[in-house]
Design a protein around this motif. Structure first.
Motif, PDB file in Angstrom:
ATOM      1  N   HIS A 174       0.843  -1.212   0.000  1.00 39.64           N
ATOM      2  CA  HIS A 174       0.000   0.000   0.000  1.00 39.64           C
ATOM      3  C   HIS A 174       0.877   1.261   0.000  1.00 39.64           C
ATOM      4  O   HIS A 174       0.767   2.118   0.894  1.00 39.64           O
ATOM      5  N   PRO A 175       1.775   1.405  -0.972  1.00 42.98           N
ATOM      6  CA  PRO A 175       2.755   2.499  -0.931  1.00 42.98           C
ATOM      7  C   PRO A 175       2.123   3.869  -1.178  1.00 42.98           C
ATOM      8  O   PRO A 175       1.149   4.006  -1.916  1.00 42.98           O
ATOM      9  N   ASP A 176       2.711   4.874  -0.564  1.00 42.72           N
ATOM     10  CA  ASP A 176       2.259   6.243  -0.781  1.00 42.72           C
ATOM     11  C   ASP A 176       2.709   6.781  -2.138  1.00 42.72           C
ATOM     12  O   ASP A 176       2.025   7.614  -2.737  1.00 42.72           O
ATOM     13  N   ILE A 177       3.884   6.320  -2.583  1.00 40.83           N
ATOM     14  CA  ILE A 177       4.474   6.792  -3.837  1.00 40.83           C
ATOM     15  C   ILE A 177       4.896   5.571  -4.649  1.00 40.83           C
ATOM     16  O   ILE A 177       5.460   4.622  -4.105  1.00 40.83           O
ATOM     17  N   VAL A 178       4.619   5.603  -5.949  1.00 36.14           N
ATOM     18  CA  VAL A 178       4.991   4.503  -6.841  1.00 36.14           C
ATOM     19  C   VAL A 178       5.764   5.077  -8.021  1.00 36.14           C
ATOM     20  O   VAL A 178       5.263   5.982  -8.715  1.00 36.14           O
ATOM     21  N   VAL A 179       6.966   4.586  -8.237  1.00 37.22           N
ATOM     22  CA  VAL A 179       7.747   4.966  -9.410  1.00 37.22           C
ATOM     23  C   VAL A 179       7.636   3.848 -10.438  1.00 37.22           C
ATOM     24  O   VAL A 179       7.920   2.687 -10.129  1.00 37.22           O
ATOM     25  N   VAL A 180       7.200   4.198 -11.644  1.00 37.33           N
ATOM     26  CA  VAL A 180       7.075   3.211 -12.721  1.00 37.33           C
ATOM     27  C   VAL A 180       7.975   3.614 -13.885  1.00 37.33           C
ATOM     28  O   VAL A 180       8.132   4.794 -14.195  1.00 37.33           O
TER      29      VAL A 180
END
Length: 254
Positions: A174-180
């Motif tokens: 449940h991450p606050d920030i996602v880098v794709v």
């Protein structure tokens, strides 16, 4: 937490008093590999853009390196030779550990699913699929979750397409920030290797609570998606408020 886009998948993460660099790739523009693109006109050497800062500026006071996988556009011999070999490096598996040690690094650890402690930070390795099916990939890769008490959590998905492994990581952490990594890079004869615009939308829909950062843009010759096109696609899906598409050198604070 602060995150700075450098170039391609190279980002800096400032968290818990530490400065981390992810997938450092510091070759000069046009001096690397030309990946076989489906579009022959794109078969020129990568990187296709310059670094926004000098290597010395980028690496100043770096405490740790995370390498999601060893590839010509993520971490390769020329970049490895530029850096301080005593900096702790975290890699995906035993094979990458062996290669990194052959590069001369003396403090190499394997990321694991149960967590690696690094000061107040915990790293959790996540799964990635570097192609559209397990049978057609560009090799092994991983993602990583960076977790610190009382700070926002960060999930760096790494070189992967959207698939169950990404969904499961979102559900678990449940991450606050996602880098794709989202330039839709393709290899001739293999197909798409990382996320495209539709995959970014799927991430947003699966994690509407998260801020999504589109990285790995406009730096490799086999990229099929640029920042402008991704921005328009996200606007069409009313997701422009959830996704950041940083320019090289841009700093983001959370």
């Amino acid at each position: 937490m602060k995150i700075q886009q450098i170039r391609n998948a190279t980002i800096l993460v400032f968290v818990a008093g530490k400065k981390l660099i992810i997938d450092p790739w510091f070759e000069e523009k046009g001096s690397g590999v030309a990946a076989p693109s489906p579009n022959p006109e794109q078969n020129v050497p990568s990187p296709t853009s310059d670094l926004p800062f000098t290597v010395e500026e980028i690496m100043k006071d770096v405490d740790g390196i995370i390498v999601t996988h060893i590839h010509p556009d993520h971490f390769e011999p020329k970049t490895a030779a530029m850096l301080d070999k005593s900096i702790p490096v975290f890699v995906q598996d035993e094979n990458d550990k062996k290669i990194t040690e052959q590069f001369g690094y003396t403090n190499v650890s394997i990321l694991n699913k149960d967590g690696n402690k690094f000061g107040d930070i915990t790293f959790f390795r996540t799964e990635a699929m570097h192609g559209l099916s397990p049978e057609r990939t560009a090799g092994n890769a991983c993602g990583v979750v960076i977790s610190v008490p009382d700070e926002k959590s960060l999930y760096i998905a790494g070189d992967t397409v959207w698939y169950d492994g990404v969904y499961n990581a979102l559900e678990k952490y449940h991450p606050d920030i996602v880098v794709v990594n989202a330039c839709a890079a393709e290899l001739d004869g293999v197909g798409r290797l990382i996320m495209d615009a539709d995959d970014v939308v799927k991430v947003c829909n699966a994690a509407p609570y998260a801020t999504v950062i589109a990285s790995h843009m406009e730096a490799v010759n086999h990229a099929m998606l640029d920042r402008k096109t991704l921005k328009k696609y996200l606007e069409k899906h009313n997701l422009q408020g959830q996704v950041l598409i940083p320019d090289d050198g841009e700093m983001m604070s959370f």
